[in-house]
Motif scaffolding. Structure first.
Motif, PDB file in Angstrom:
ATOM      1  N   LEU A   1      77.438 -47.049  -4.348  1.00 30.88           N
ATOM      2  CA  LEU A   1      78.130 -45.770  -4.213  1.00 30.88           C
ATOM      3  C   LEU A   1      79.572 -45.991  -3.759  1.00 30.88           C
ATOM      4  CD1 LEU A   1      75.313 -43.771  -2.368  1.00 30.88           C
ATOM      5  CD2 LEU A   1      75.857 -43.732  -4.815  1.00 30.88           C
ATOM      6  N   PRO A   2      80.475 -45.095  -4.144  1.00 34.04           N
ATOM      7  CA  PRO A   2      81.879 -45.220  -3.712  1.00 34.04           C
ATOM      8  C   PRO A   2      82.065 -44.721  -2.284  1.00 34.04           C
ATOM      9  CG  PRO A   2      81.608 -43.293  -5.095  1.00 34.04           C
ATOM     10  CD  PRO A   2      80.275 -43.977  -5.100  1.00 34.04           C
ATOM     11  N   MET A   3      81.600 -45.502  -1.340  1.00 34.85           N
ATOM     12  CA  MET A   3      81.658 -45.087   0.060  1.00 34.85           C
ATOM     13  C   MET A   3      82.253 -46.203   0.911  1.00 34.85           C
ATOM     14  SD  MET A   3      77.580 -45.343   0.948  1.00 34.85           S
ATOM     15  CE  MET A   3      77.799 -44.620   2.565  1.00 34.85           C
ATOM     16  N   ALA A   4      82.760 -45.817   2.061  1.00 37.53           N
ATOM     17  CA  ALA A   4      83.345 -46.786   2.985  1.00 37.53           C
ATOM     18  C   ALA A   4      82.280 -47.773   3.442  1.00 37.53           C
ATOM     19  CB  ALA A   4      83.947 -46.056   4.185  1.00 37.53           C
ATOM     20  N   ARG A   5      82.629 -49.049   3.477  1.00 41.98           N
ATOM     21  CA  ARG A   5      81.651 -50.084   3.808  1.00 41.98           C
ATOM     22  C   ARG A   5      81.085 -49.932   5.222  1.00 41.98           C
ATOM     23  NH1 ARG A   5      81.047 -54.609   0.521  1.00 41.98           N
ATOM     24  NH2 ARG A   5      81.331 -53.910  -1.615  1.00 41.98           N
ATOM     25  N   GLY A   6      81.938 -49.595   6.177  1.00 44.16           N
ATOM     26  CA  GLY A   6      81.464 -49.486   7.552  1.00 44.16           C
ATOM     27  C   GLY A   6      80.700 -48.213   7.839  1.00 44.16           C
ATOM     28  N   ALA A   7      80.659 -47.258   6.877  1.00 42.01           N
ATOM     29  CA  ALA A   7      80.039 -45.963   7.112  1.00 42.01           C
ATOM     30  C   ALA A   7      78.528 -46.079   7.312  1.00 42.01           C
ATOM     31  CB  ALA A   7      80.338 -45.018   5.955  1.00 42.01           C
ATOM     32  N   VAL A   8      77.894 -47.027   6.627  1.00 41.45           N
ATOM     33  CA  VAL A   8      76.448 -47.184   6.754  1.00 41.45           C
ATOM     34  C   VAL A   8      76.068 -47.515   8.188  1.00 41.45           C
ATOM     35  CG1 VAL A   8      74.452 -48.544   6.011  1.00 41.45           C
ATOM     36  CG2 VAL A   8      76.203 -47.885   4.347  1.00 41.45           C
ATOM     37  N   LEU A   9      76.796 -48.437   8.789  1.00 39.16           N
ATOM     38  CA  LEU A   9      76.498 -48.842  10.167  1.00 39.16           C
ATOM     39  C   LEU A   9      76.927 -47.768  11.161  1.00 39.16           C
ATOM     40  CD1 LEU A   9      77.600 -52.587  10.018  1.00 39.16           C
ATOM     41  CD2 LEU A   9      75.347 -51.611   9.610  1.00 39.16           C
ATOM     42  N   THR A  10      78.101 -47.164  10.950  1.00 42.24           N
ATOM     43  CA  THR A  10      78.581 -46.132  11.860  1.00 42.24           C
ATOM     44  C   THR A  10      77.646 -44.923  11.851  1.00 42.24           C
ATOM     45  OG1 THR A  10      80.868 -46.829  11.496  1.00 42.24           O
ATOM     46  CG2 THR A  10      80.531 -44.641  12.440  1.00 42.24           C
ATOM     47  N   GLY A  11      77.209 -44.538  10.655  1.00 42.47           N
ATOM     48  CA  GLY A  11      76.288 -43.407  10.566  1.00 42.47           C
ATOM     49  C   GLY A  11      74.986 -43.680  11.270  1.00 42.47           C
ATOM     50  N   ARG A  12      74.491 -44.907  11.125  1.00 41.15           N
ATOM     51  CA  ARG A  12      73.234 -45.273  11.782  1.00 41.15           C
ATOM     52  C   ARG A  12      73.389 -45.228  13.305  1.00 41.15           C
ATOM     53  NH1 ARG A  12      67.602 -46.254  11.108  1.00 41.15           N
ATOM     54  NH2 ARG A  12      67.117 -46.475  13.305  1.00 41.15           N
ATOM     55  N   THR A  13      74.476 -45.781  13.815  1.00 44.66           N
ATOM     56  CA  THR A  13      74.670 -45.798  15.268  1.00 44.66           C
ATOM     57  C   THR A  13      74.894 -44.393  15.819  1.00 44.66           C
ATOM     58  OG1 THR A  13      77.027 -46.314  14.940  1.00 44.66           O
ATOM     59  CG2 THR A  13      75.536 -48.163  15.338  1.00 44.66           C
ATOM     60  N   LEU A  14      75.541 -43.519  15.053  1.00 46.42           N
ATOM     61  CA  LEU A  14      75.729 -42.135  15.497  1.00 46.42           C
ATOM     62  C   LEU A  14      74.391 -41.401  15.572  1.00 46.42           C
ATOM     63  CD1 LEU A  14      78.959 -41.045  13.573  1.00 46.42           C
ATOM     64  CD2 LEU A  14      78.725 -41.475  16.025  1.00 46.42           C
ATOM     65  N   ALA A  15      73.526 -41.634  14.585  1.00 49.57           N
ATOM     66  CA  ALA A  15      72.196 -41.020  14.613  1.00 49.57           C
ATOM     67  C   ALA A  15      71.396 -41.516  15.814  1.00 49.57           C
ATOM     68  CB  ALA A  15      71.456 -41.317  13.307  1.00 49.57           C
ATOM     69  N   ASP A  16      71.495 -42.814  16.098  1.00 49.14           N
ATOM     70  CA  ASP A  16      70.818 -43.359  17.275  1.00 49.14           C
ATOM     71  C   ASP A  16      71.367 -42.759  18.561  1.00 49.14           C
ATOM     72  OD1 ASP A  16      69.126 -45.037  15.821  1.00 49.14           O
ATOM     73  OD2 ASP A  16      70.599 -46.643  15.743  1.00 49.14           O
ATOM     74  N   LEU A  17      72.678 -42.457  18.575  1.00 52.84           N
ATOM     75  CA  LEU A  17      73.282 -41.844  19.751  1.00 52.84           C
ATOM     76  C   LEU A  17      72.703 -40.453  19.997  1.00 52.84           C
ATOM     77  CD1 LEU A  17      75.475 -41.974  21.977  1.00 52.84           C
ATOM     78  CD2 LEU A  17      77.073 -40.994  20.318  1.00 52.84           C
ATOM     79  N   VAL A  18      72.480 -39.690  18.935  1.00 49.62           N
ATOM     80  CA  VAL A  18      71.875 -38.361  19.074  1.00 49.62           C
ATOM     81  C   VAL A  18      70.465 -38.474  19.636  1.00 49.62           C
ATOM     82  CG1 VAL A  18      71.089 -36.310  17.819  1.00 49.62           C
ATOM     83  CG2 VAL A  18      73.287 -37.357  17.240  1.00 49.62           C
ATOM     84  N   GLN A  19      69.687 -39.422  19.119  1.00 47.19           N
ATOM     85  CA  GLN A  19      68.334 -39.623  19.625  1.00 47.19           C
ATOM     86  C   GLN A  19      68.353 -40.051  21.090  1.00 47.19           C
ATOM     87  OE1 GLN A  19      65.969 -42.413  17.406  1.00 47.19           O
ATOM     88  NE2 GLN A  19      64.138 -42.073  18.635  1.00 47.19           N
ATOM     89  N   THR A  20      69.304 -40.907  21.449  1.00 44.04           N
ATOM     90  CA  THR A  20      69.417 -41.339  22.839  1.00 44.04           C
ATOM     91  C   THR A  20      69.757 -40.166  23.753  1.00 44.04           C
ATOM     92  OG1 THR A  20      70.150 -43.546  22.148  1.00 44.04           O
ATOM     93  CG2 THR A  20      70.647 -42.890  24.403  1.00 44.04           C
ATOM     94  N   ALA A  21      70.630 -39.275  23.294  1.00 40.72           N
ATOM     95  CA  ALA A  21      70.990 -38.100  24.089  1.00 40.72           C
ATOM     96  C   ALA A  21      69.767 -37.217  24.316  1.00 40.72           C
ATOM     97  CB  ALA A  21      72.099 -37.311  23.384  1.00 40.72           C
ATOM     98  N   LEU A  22      68.951 -37.034  23.282  1.00 41.60           N
ATOM     99  CA  LEU A  22      67.727 -36.249  23.423  1.00 41.60           C
ATOM    100  C   LEU A  22      66.783 -36.892  24.435  1.00 41.60           C
ATOM    101  CD1 LEU A  22      65.743 -34.019  22.519  1.00 41.60           C
ATOM    102  CD2 LEU A  22      65.038 -35.526  20.645  1.00 41.60           C
ATOM    103  N   THR A  23      66.658 -38.203  24.358  1.00 43.43           N
ATOM    104  CA  THR A  23      65.795 -38.922  25.295  1.00 43.43           C
ATOM    105  C   THR A  23      66.283 -38.757  26.728  1.00 43.43           C
ATOM    106  OG1 THR A  23      65.296 -40.563  23.584  1.00 43.43           O
ATOM    107  CG2 THR A  23      64.827 -41.179  25.861  1.00 43.43           C
TER     108      THR A  23
END
Length: 284
Positions: A115-137
């Motif tokens: 896909l025509p997407m930024a290379r670092g976006a996959v990792l950044t998106g994953r870490t942001l999602a983990d941050l949301v889960q951590t906040a809930l915890t």
């Protein structure tokens, strides 16, 4: 130019930063939706920290002496909670690494590459999602801590600042997990690799016992441990340090808020760079 031509004209290309932010948010949304469809991931992530709160509060409370509070169970409970919070956000590292390793193993990363997407976006998106889960915890854990008797003694802004430092530390450590996930072949290896170094990091610290009770060489390690800096900062911001508590002379313990910020930002800069580089080489 006709109306029909305008209708089929390609969208204007976004700048590098705008594309990276947009792509990261899309990947983060994908991971959050995945978490809601697998609720046991969130539930099991909550059980362990809740067990730590209850067990440490009632098993060790009254058995460990805290300078300024003695063997008081309530004093140890307030001393303990910042350490439990910090341990919880850092242990999320294993989940972040396992998730990325799973995506690599299933070939999802290869699909993102097409896909025509930024290379670092996959990792950044994953870490942001983990941050949301951590906040809930953290929210659930704070409620449980209040139920067992933990209390804060500072204003709301300072308390929120303490939780912000915890989330920043968790986000920083999630980049370590991302690097581990990209460096191993299976999710199981990522889970093991994400936990094995966390145990000495969290236990050779001021999280569960005062560092002054340790041998001299371990005191030095504990006082300069980035984990200890965040724990100490949270104790100050929550108002959980006992009166006349002897603060070590080490700079991170004398200025824990600044030390926590510096450590977290430094970890993000170093490990995000390494993780993105590893991702690019793995998908080249």
């Amino acid at each position: 130019m006709t109306a029909a031509t305008e209708a089929v004209a390609p969208p204007k290309a976004r700048g590098g930063i705008a594309q990276s932010v947009g792509d990261s948010l899309v990947v983060a949304k994908r991971n959050l939706i995945r978490m809601t469809r697998i609720p046991e991931m969130v539930i099991f992530g909550l059980i362990q920290p809740i067990m730590f709160v209850v067990l440490f509060s009632y098993v060790f409370g009254g058995s460990i002496s805290v300078p300024g509070a003695g063997l008081s169970a309530s004093g140890y409970r307030e001393f303990l909670m910042a350490g439990i919070f910090a341990q919880t956000v850092t242990f999320a590292t294993a989940g972040a690494g396992a998730g990325i390793a799973d995506d690599m193993h299933k070939g999802l990363i290869d699909r993102f590459r097409s896909l025509p997407m930024a290379r670092g976006a996959v990792l950044t998106g994953r870490t942001l999602a983990d941050l949301v889960q951590t906040a809930l915890t953290l929210v659930v854990l704070a409620v449980v801590a209040l139920l067992v008797g933990w209390r804060t003694h500072e204003n709301v802004l300072k308390v929120l600042g303490g939780f912000a430092l915890l989330l920043l530390l968790g986000y920083a450590f999630s980049w370590i997990g991302a690097l581990i996930g990209l460096s191993v072949r299976t999710p199981e290896a990522a889970t093991s690799g994400g936990l094995i170094w966390l145990f000495p990091l969290t236990f050779i610290s001021n999280a569960f016992v005062p560092a002054e009770n340790m041998p001299t060489f371990l005191q030095t390690i504990a006082n300069w441990n980035p984990f200890s800096a965040t724990v100490q900062a949270c104790r100050e911001l929550f108002g959980n340090l006992p009166p006349n508590y002897p603060v070590p002379d080490a700079w991170p313990m004398q200025h824990p808020v600044w030390a926590s910020l510096i450590w977290s930002v430094l970890i993000i800069l170093v490990f995000r760079t390494l993780a993105v580089r590893k991702y690019r080489s793995a998908s080249a």
